[in-house]
Design a protein around this motif. Sequence first.
Motif, short mmCIF file in Angstrom:
data_model
loop_
_atom_site.label_atom_id
_atom_site.label_comp_id
_atom_site.label_asym_id
_atom_site.label_seq_id
_atom_site.Cartn_x
_atom_site.Cartn_y
_atom_site.Cartn_z
N HIS A 121 0.31 -0.71 0.20
CA HIS A 121 0.14 -0.01 0.17
C HIS A 121 0.64 1.13 -0.15
O HIS A 121 2.47 1.16 0.83
N PRO A 122 0.08 2.08 -1.15
CA PRO A 122 1.53 3.52 -1.03
C PRO A 122 1.58 3.81 0.99
O PRO A 122 -0.04 3.83 1.58
N VAL A 127 -5.21 7.14 -1.64
CA VAL A 127 -6.42 6.69 -2.62
C VAL A 127 -6.52 6.33 -3.76
O VAL A 127 -7.33 6.34 -4.91
N PHE A 128 -5.45 7.18 -4.72
CA PHE A 128 -4.79 6.43 -5.63
C PHE A 128 -4.91 4.82 -6.40
O PHE A 128 -5.47 4.29 -7.21
N VAL A 129 -4.82 4.50 -4.91
CA VAL A 129 -4.43 2.41 -5.01
C VAL A 129 -4.79 1.66 -3.88
O VAL A 129 -4.34 1.74 -3.02
N PRO A 130 -6.22 1.78 -3.49
CA PRO A 130 -6.79 1.95 -2.39
C PRO A 130 -6.90 0.07 -1.48
O PRO A 130 -6.83 0.40 -1.20
N GLU A 131 -6.99 -0.43 -2.68
CA GLU A 131 -6.30 -1.66 -3.43
C GLU A 131 -5.08 -2.14 -2.43
O GLU A 131 -4.86 -3.42 -2.30
N GLY A 132 -4.26 -1.72 -3.43
CA GLY A 132 -3.34 -2.04 -3.00
C GLY A 132 -2.60 -2.54 -4.15
O GLY A 132 -3.17 -3.26 -5.38
N VAL A 133 -1.01 -2.74 -4.26
CA VAL A 133 -0.93 -3.55 -5.14
C VAL A 133 -0.33 -5.26 -5.19
O VAL A 133 0.41 -5.42 -3.49
N ALA A 134 -0.62 -6.22 -5.95
CA ALA A 134 0.14 -7.19 -5.57
C ALA A 134 1.11 -7.31 -5.69
O ALA A 134 1.26 -7.16 -6.86
#
Length: 146
Positions: A121-122, A127-134
């Motif tokens: 998560h940033p 707000v731009f990546v609320p689910e995060g990055v896998a």
Amino acid sequence: MRRVAAQHTRTRDADDDGSVLILTLGYAVLAIAVILVCTAATSLYLAQKQLDAVADAAALAAADGFDLSVAGGEPVARLTDEGVRREAEAMIGAVSQDARLLTASTPDGVSARVTVAGQWHPPIVTVFVPEGVALESTATSRTALR
């Protein structure tokens, strides 16, 4: 002639009022955007490296989960999928709360291959990546005894 030049300079100065402020604000916004992007990129890089370290540790621990037997007077270490999974789960549970084990197996009875996954998560602008990055990492380790 001097009066005309002086008047021309005064009118030009009056027209340029405020343009430096707009440039300064533009550069400040650009600098903040660059700082945010660099912070997010560094955080993503460190999260991937941490996941790589967890995968390496799990694979190394899994490679030590061998069954030892004697064949022809020589010790033979054999890995099983169950032993690899058991040791990898124990190591991941001990070193990381964020990583989860996806696969743990032995392709040849001598190597342990472990794949772990995590979520990034940033740190600032979520707000731009609320689910995060896998994120995902795979590591392979071989037993010391062959």
